[in-house]
Structures are given as C-alpha cells and as structure tokens.
Design a protein around this motif. Structure first.
Motif, PDB file in Angstrom:
ATOM      1  N   PRO A 260      38.461  49.014  38.122  1.00 34.49           N
ATOM      2  CA  PRO A 260      38.272  47.809  37.350  1.00 34.49           C
ATOM      3  C   PRO A 260      37.616  48.597  36.135  1.00 34.49           C
ATOM      4  O   PRO A 260      37.684  48.045  35.057  1.00 34.49           O
ATOM      5  CB  PRO A 260      36.676  47.932  38.273  1.00 34.49           C
ATOM      6  CG  PRO A 260      36.944  47.980  39.682  1.00 34.49           C
ATOM      7  CD  PRO A 260      37.901  48.428  39.497  1.00 34.49           C
ATOM      8  N   PHE A 261      37.488  49.385  36.456  1.00 33.85           N
ATOM      9  CA  PHE A 261      37.279  50.482  35.142  1.00 33.85           C
ATOM     10  C   PHE A 261      38.703  50.762  34.081  1.00 33.85           C
ATOM     11  O   PHE A 261      38.434  51.376  32.688  1.00 33.85           O
ATOM     12  CB  PHE A 261      36.872  52.554  35.500  1.00 33.85           C
ATOM     13  CG  PHE A 261      35.816  52.205  35.493  1.00 33.85           C
ATOM     14  CD1 PHE A 261      33.943  51.672  34.879  1.00 33.85           C
ATOM     15  CD2 PHE A 261      35.369  52.993  36.889  1.00 33.85           C
ATOM     16  CE1 PHE A 261      33.236  51.737  35.689  1.00 33.85           C
ATOM     17  CE2 PHE A 261      34.088  53.174  37.707  1.00 33.85           C
ATOM     18  CZ  PHE A 261      32.985  51.795  37.169  1.00 33.85           C
ATOM     19  N   VAL A 262      39.440  50.138  34.617  1.00 29.67           N
ATOM     20  CA  VAL A 262      41.206  50.608  33.608  1.00 29.67           C
ATOM     21  C   VAL A 262      41.080  49.131  32.569  1.00 29.67           C
ATOM     22  O   VAL A 262      41.456  48.432  33.086  1.00 29.67           O
ATOM     23  CB  VAL A 262      42.613  50.944  34.482  1.00 29.67           C
ATOM     24  CG1 VAL A 262      43.430  51.401  33.507  1.00 29.67           C
ATOM     25  CG2 VAL A 262      41.823  52.313  35.518  1.00 29.67           C
ATOM     26  N   GLN A 263      41.365  49.748  31.873  1.00 31.68           N
ATOM     27  CA  GLN A 263      41.166  47.725  30.682  1.00 31.68           C
ATOM     28  C   GLN A 263      42.306  47.915  30.631  1.00 31.68           C
ATOM     29  O   GLN A 263      42.645  47.890  28.911  1.00 31.68           O
ATOM     30  CB  GLN A 263      39.746  48.371  29.241  1.00 31.68           C
ATOM     31  CG  GLN A 263      39.117  48.562  29.719  1.00 31.68           C
ATOM     32  CD  GLN A 263      38.194  46.978  31.121  1.00 31.68           C
ATOM     33  OE1 GLN A 263      38.799  46.360  30.879  1.00 31.68           O
ATOM     34  NE2 GLN A 263      37.495  47.715  31.516  1.00 31.68           N
ATOM     35  N   SER A 264      43.398  48.175  31.084  1.00 30.91           N
ATOM     36  CA  SER A 264      44.696  47.931  31.071  1.00 30.91           C
ATOM     37  C   SER A 264      45.475  47.324  31.803  1.00 30.91           C
ATOM     38  O   SER A 264      45.391  47.088  32.674  1.00 30.91           O
ATOM     39  CB  SER A 264      45.734  49.261  29.913  1.00 30.91           C
ATOM     40  OG  SER A 264      47.164  48.940  30.264  1.00 30.91           O
ATOM     41  N   LYS A 265      46.465  46.162  31.528  1.00 29.08           N
ATOM     42  CA  LYS A 265      47.354  45.656  32.252  1.00 29.08           C
ATOM     43  C   LYS A 265      48.977  46.591  32.939  1.00 29.08           C
ATOM     44  O   LYS A 265      49.162  46.090  33.977  1.00 29.08           O
ATOM     45  CB  LYS A 265      48.336  44.660  31.246  1.00 29.08           C
ATOM     46  CG  LYS A 265      47.572  43.293  30.929  1.00 29.08           C
ATOM     47  CD  LYS A 265      48.290  42.490  30.558  1.00 29.08           C
ATOM     48  CE  LYS A 265      47.323  40.909  30.141  1.00 29.08           C
ATOM     49  NZ  LYS A 265      47.997  40.160  29.296  1.00 29.08           N
ATOM     50  N   LYS A 266      48.546  47.870  31.999  1.00 33.51           N
ATOM     51  CA  LYS A 266      49.422  49.313  33.552  1.00 33.51           C
ATOM     52  C   LYS A 266      48.678  49.716  34.026  1.00 33.51           C
ATOM     53  O   LYS A 266      49.692  51.057  34.341  1.00 33.51           O
ATOM     54  CB  LYS A 266      50.035  49.765  31.696  1.00 33.51           C
ATOM     55  CG  LYS A 266      50.777  49.497  30.675  1.00 33.51           C
ATOM     56  CD  LYS A 266      51.704  49.989  29.267  1.00 33.51           C
ATOM     57  CE  LYS A 266      52.037  49.094  28.698  1.00 33.51           C
ATOM     58  NZ  LYS A 266      51.856  50.206  27.710  1.00 33.51           N
ATOM     59  N   VAL A 267      47.793  48.953  34.383  1.00 30.70           N
ATOM     60  CA  VAL A 267      47.239  50.043  35.199  1.00 30.70           C
ATOM     61  C   VAL A 267      48.151  49.940  36.824  1.00 30.70           C
ATOM     62  O   VAL A 267      47.904  51.393  37.225  1.00 30.70           O
ATOM     63  CB  VAL A 267      45.818  49.330  36.157  1.00 30.70           C
ATOM     64  CG1 VAL A 267      46.077  48.098  36.492  1.00 30.70           C
ATOM     65  CG2 VAL A 267      45.121  50.495  37.501  1.00 30.70           C
ATOM     66  N   LYS A 268      49.300  49.235  37.239  1.00 32.17           N
ATOM     67  CA  LYS A 268      49.398  49.409  38.818  1.00 32.17           C
ATOM     68  C   LYS A 268      50.831  50.124  38.367  1.00 32.17           C
ATOM     69  O   LYS A 268      51.431  51.147  39.195  1.00 32.17           O
ATOM     70  CB  LYS A 268      50.604  47.339  38.300  1.00 32.17           C
ATOM     71  CG  LYS A 268      51.000  47.218  39.896  1.00 32.17           C
ATOM     72  CD  LYS A 268      51.986  46.203  40.188  1.00 32.17           C
ATOM     73  CE  LYS A 268      53.265  45.873  40.929  1.00 32.17           C
ATOM     74  NZ  LYS A 268      53.173  44.756  41.432  1.00 32.17           N
ATOM     75  N   SER A 269      51.379  50.105  37.359  1.00 33.21           N
ATOM     76  CA  SER A 269      52.471  50.971  36.331  1.00 33.21           C
ATOM     77  C   SER A 269      51.852  52.292  36.936  1.00 33.21           C
ATOM     78  O   SER A 269      52.829  53.718  37.102  1.00 33.21           O
ATOM     79  CB  SER A 269      53.305  51.093  35.025  1.00 33.21           C
ATOM     80  OG  SER A 269      52.502  50.729  34.285  1.00 33.21           O
ATOM     81  N   SER A 270      50.941  52.495  36.372  1.00 38.07           N
ATOM     82  CA  SER A 270      50.507  54.245  36.316  1.00 38.07           C
ATOM     83  C   SER A 270      50.115  54.535  37.511  1.00 38.07           C
ATOM     84  O   SER A 270      50.424  55.658  37.778  1.00 38.07           O
ATOM     85  CB  SER A 270      48.967  53.916  35.157  1.00 38.07           C
ATOM     86  OG  SER A 270      47.889  55.220  35.232  1.00 38.07           O
ATOM     87  N   PHE A 271      49.674  53.722  38.297  1.00 40.36           N
ATOM     88  CA  PHE A 271      48.970  54.311  39.726  1.00 40.36           C
ATOM     89  C   PHE A 271      50.197  54.377  40.525  1.00 40.36           C
ATOM     90  O   PHE A 271      50.069  56.125  41.447  1.00 40.36           O
ATOM     91  CB  PHE A 271      48.652  52.920  40.188  1.00 40.36           C
ATOM     92  CG  PHE A 271      47.660  52.987  41.698  1.00 40.36           C
ATOM     93  CD1 PHE A 271      47.033  54.752  41.876  1.00 40.36           C
ATOM     94  CD2 PHE A 271      47.403  52.671  43.099  1.00 40.36           C
ATOM     95  CE1 PHE A 271      45.908  54.601  43.026  1.00 40.36           C
ATOM     96  CE2 PHE A 271      46.708  53.032  44.323  1.00 40.36           C
ATOM     97  CZ  PHE A 271      46.796  54.043  43.838  1.00 40.36           C
ATOM     98  N   ILE A 272      51.286  53.555  40.515  1.00 41.70           N
ATOM     99  CA  ILE A 272      52.693  53.647  41.316  1.00 41.70           C
ATOM    100  C   ILE A 272      53.349  55.305  40.910  1.00 41.70           C
ATOM    101  O   ILE A 272      53.646  55.442  41.177  1.00 41.70           O
ATOM    102  CB  ILE A 272      53.236  52.601  41.090  1.00 41.70           C
ATOM    103  CG1 ILE A 272      53.215  50.975  41.962  1.00 41.70           C
ATOM    104  CG2 ILE A 272      54.697  52.682  41.779  1.00 41.70           C
ATOM    105  CD1 ILE A 272      52.690  51.586  43.465  1.00 41.70           C
ATOM    106  N   LEU A 273      53.371  55.365  39.346  1.00 47.61           N
ATOM    107  CA  LEU A 273      54.095  56.429  38.848  1.00 47.61           C
ATOM    108  C   LEU A 273      53.343  57.570  39.158  1.00 47.61           C
ATOM    109  O   LEU A 273      54.227  58.499  40.338  1.00 47.61           O
ATOM    110  CB  LEU A 273      54.400  56.380  37.480  1.00 47.61           C
ATOM    111  CG  LEU A 273      55.270  57.077  36.375  1.00 47.61           C
ATOM    112  CD1 LEU A 273      56.191  57.344  36.821  1.00 47.61           C
ATOM    113  CD2 LEU A 273      54.205  56.944  34.930  1.00 47.61           C
ATOM    114  N   ALA A 274      51.950  57.895  39.182  1.00 46.13           N
ATOM    115  CA  ALA A 274      51.150  59.092  39.659  1.00 46.13           C
ATOM    116  C   ALA A 274      51.803  59.288  41.181  1.00 46.13           C
ATOM    117  O   ALA A 274      52.232  60.349  41.606  1.00 46.13           O
ATOM    118  CB  ALA A 274      49.947  58.410  39.604  1.00 46.13           C
ATOM    119  N   TYR A 275      51.513  57.888  41.892  1.00 45.60           N
ATOM    120  CA  TYR A 275      52.067  58.369  43.468  1.00 45.60           C
ATOM    121  C   TYR A 275      53.182  59.196  43.228  1.00 45.60           C
ATOM    122  O   TYR A 275      54.102  60.026  44.826  1.00 45.60           O
ATOM    123  CB  TYR A 275      52.379  56.889  44.246  1.00 45.60           C
ATOM    124  CG  TYR A 275      50.679  56.709  45.122  1.00 45.60           C
ATOM    125  CD1 TYR A 275      50.301  57.306  46.552  1.00 45.60           C
ATOM    126  CD2 TYR A 275      49.543  56.539  44.417  1.00 45.60           C
ATOM    127  CE1 TYR A 275      49.900  57.324  47.070  1.00 45.60           C
ATOM    128  CE2 TYR A 275      48.626  56.752  45.274  1.00 45.60           C
ATOM    129  CZ  TYR A 275      48.504  56.879  46.871  1.00 45.60           C
ATOM    130  OH  TYR A 275      47.482  56.488  48.040  1.00 45.60           O
TER     131      TYR A 275
END
Length: 368
Positions: A205-220
């Motif tokens: 909820p703290f991430v104010q961006s629609k790119k949260v999914k791509s950021s999370f998967i990329l980190a993984y």
C-alpha cells in the motif's frame, strides 16, 4: 496507517535487500552439501517458485488495493476469524525478526567476538533498528538506498579479488544430481528466502505506482540470479568439500584473500556488509510487526510497541542452543512452516474473496 510513500526504486531496493540480505551468507553451504557441484541450479527453481507465489500475493493485493495483509484478513474473514489470521501473520513477522536477529548473533559470536554474550549483540542491534522503525518506512527506505549501493560496490570488489582463486576443476561431476531427492533435501530454500517475501503484503500500500508488480517480480528475478551466482562462485573458489563443511563459506573466501601485504584481512569488510544486509532485512520484519500490531489494535503511537518488541524479539532469538540446532531446525521445518503464511492463507483469502464477489454479482442481477 502511516502516511508514507515509497518510490518504485526504493521498493525494489527493499525487496532485493530483503531477499539476498543474509541468504548469500547462510544458504550456499547447505545447498552445496546437498547438491554438490549442481548446487547453483537449486536457487533457480526455488526462485521460480518464489515468483509464482509473488504473483498470488500481488493479485490478492490488487483485489484489496490500499490494504495490508492484516487489514485484508479482517476485511475478508471478519473480525473474529480475520483477527486470528492477522495475529498469526504478526507472530510470523516477529518470529522472522527474531530469526534474523539470531543469525546476527551467531555470526558475530562465531566469527568475530566469541567471548561476547549473544544478548549483547541482539539488544544493541535491535535498539538501532528500533529507532529506524520508529522513524517510519520512508526512513528505512532512504537508508536502504544508500546502504545498498555501498554494499553492492563492496561486494563486487571483494568478489573480483576472490576470483583469483578460481578453479574450473572443482566442477567435475556436474549435472549428476537426483532432482527429486535434491529438492526434498534443499526444500528450506523455498522458505528462506523466497517465501518470506509474503511480508511485503504489508508494504504494497505504500508504493504509489502501477509499476509495483514489475518492480517486485524484477527484484525476485535478480535475487534468484545473484543467489545462484554466489553459490556458483563459492564452488569455484572453495570447492564442494570445503564449502559444504563451513557454516559461512563466503566469509571463509574473504578471509583467505591475500594480495601482497595490501589486500588482506578483508573479513572485517565482509562482516560490515553482512551487518548492513541484516539491518535492512531486520528493519523490514521489525517494522511490519509493529505496523501489524498498530493496525489490528488501532494504536496510533507506535513508540511503546517498538520498545516492547525489542525485549520480545531478543528473547525469542535465544530459542536455540547453538547455530547447529538453528540450521537443523531450518532444514526440517522452515519450508513447511513458511508455506502456511506464504501460500495456504493467501490462497484461502483469495478463495473467500472470489466467492463473495460471485455472491454479490448474483444478488445485484435480480435487483437490476
């Protein structure tokens, strides 16, 4: 909820630091003992499973936008049952923080300061981390941005020096593992570190961006590659026999780096990297524990919760007699225990959410 915002980059750094923070120190030895020369393959399939689990968490978060996992439990399952699920997650976050704290204490006592009591390391580090937690997630994220760059630069530098001891002959006998047997023996890597990422359901909820999914998967994906690479390097530098018998094989690699009389005794530098990595990971687990308690019991001031958890986490961290018992417990029970929070409960919440949506649609159709 705390009115804070995280950028996509900050969220990526937090996720990546959390996943590889301690795993590249503690994981390779056990993997090499089980899978020998093929140990570097194990993180690849474990990371793939972690990405699939991450997609489940992201979908659950999308269906309940703006809510943490504690709030989702209460919304979906109601106050009594949902509150119980939320308490389970909070206890899991606290236990995870205690596990990270114990990793710190074991490392410091075994590798650097053997005469210092474990409690001293625990309390001192928890007070520093507790201050960061009290200041909020933005403070943790900004600190992580700086510390991550320093950690990455130092790690790459040390890695380049370690490659001077590289020997391809240590990979003789590659691709001979029994896949099913190896998966059972190394199942703990699914729990640590990949399934532990369920904790980020508190931070979405703290991430104010629609790119949260791509950021999370990329980190993984990056964490998977880095963990596989660090295991590969450990085999090439130390060999299977030595690496599988060392608790902290990467630390041993650094201890043996000698280039003239200028580059030597770099283990203190590597210890500093580990402390930074543990600080970031512990801060996330500690913060999510405090935030979960505040959300469940509707507490606005988190100061006293933060202080109280110092004593609780430090006490839980003493639950093992020694590092060997800690490692054995992780091998046997970590995966089975973590899967409850990472897959069983999220899938159950998803199922209940879908059932409720279907029922709502059916009741709305006759009315229209």
């Amino acid at each position: 909820m705390e009115k804070s915002k995280l950028t996509v980059w900050q969220f990526f750094v937090l996720t990546l630091s959390f996943l590889i923070g301690t795993s590249f120190f503690f994981t390779p030895g056990g993997l090499i003992a089980a899978a020998k020369q093929d140990a570097w393959i194990v993180p690849l399939w474990a990371g793939t499973a972690g990405i699939l689990a991450a997609l489940v968490w992201l979908h659950l978060s999308k269906l309940h936008a703006g809510l943490s996992i504690v709030q989702i439990c209460i919304k979906v399952a109601g106050r009594p049952i949902g509150g119980f699920f939320a308490l389970l997650y909070i206890f899991y976050f606290i236990q995870l923080a205690a596990f990270i704290t114990r990793n710190l204490g074991d490392f410091m006592k075994q590798a650097l300061m053997p005469l210092t009591p474990l409690t001293v390391f625990h309390v001192m580090f928890l007070f520093v981390t507790g201050y960061a937690v009290f200041k909020g997630i933005e403070t943790i994220a900004r600190s992580s941005e700086l510390l991550f760059l320093i950690m990455a630069a130092t790690f790459i530098f040390v890695l380049c020096l370690a490659l001077l001891e590289w020997d391809w002959g240590r990979f003789q006998g590659i691709f001979r593992m029994d896949v099913w047997k190896t998966m059972k023996e190394t199942s703990s890597i699914f729990g640590f570190p990949f399934m532990e990422g369920v904790i980020f359901l508190m931070l979405f909820p703290f991430v104010q961006s629609k790119k949260v999914k791509s950021s999370f998967i990329l980190a993984y994906a990056v964490a998977t590659i880095l963990l596989s690479f660090s295991t590969f390097i450990t085999i090439g530098v130390l060999g299977v026999t030595r690496a599988s018998h060392d608790t902290y094989p990467f630390f041993v690699i650094v201890q043996e780096i000698h280039i003239g009389t200028f580059f030597e005794h770099l283990e203190s530098t590597m210890a500093l990297i580990l402390l930074v990595a543990i600080f970031i990971k512990l801060s996330i687990a500690y913060y999510c524990s405090v935030l979960g308690i505040c959300q469940l019991f509707k507490i606005k001031n988190r100061f006293w919760i933060t202080i109280a958890l110092i004593l609780l986490i430090s006490g839980l961290a003493m639950g093992y007699d020694n590092v060997v018992e800690n490692i054995e417990f992780s091998k046997k029970y970590d995966f089975a225990y973590t899967i409850l929070y990472s897959m069983v409960l999220p899938c159950l919440l998803l199922l209940v959410t879908w059932i409720r949506r279907i029922r709502n649609k059916r009741t709305e159709e006759p009315a229209s």
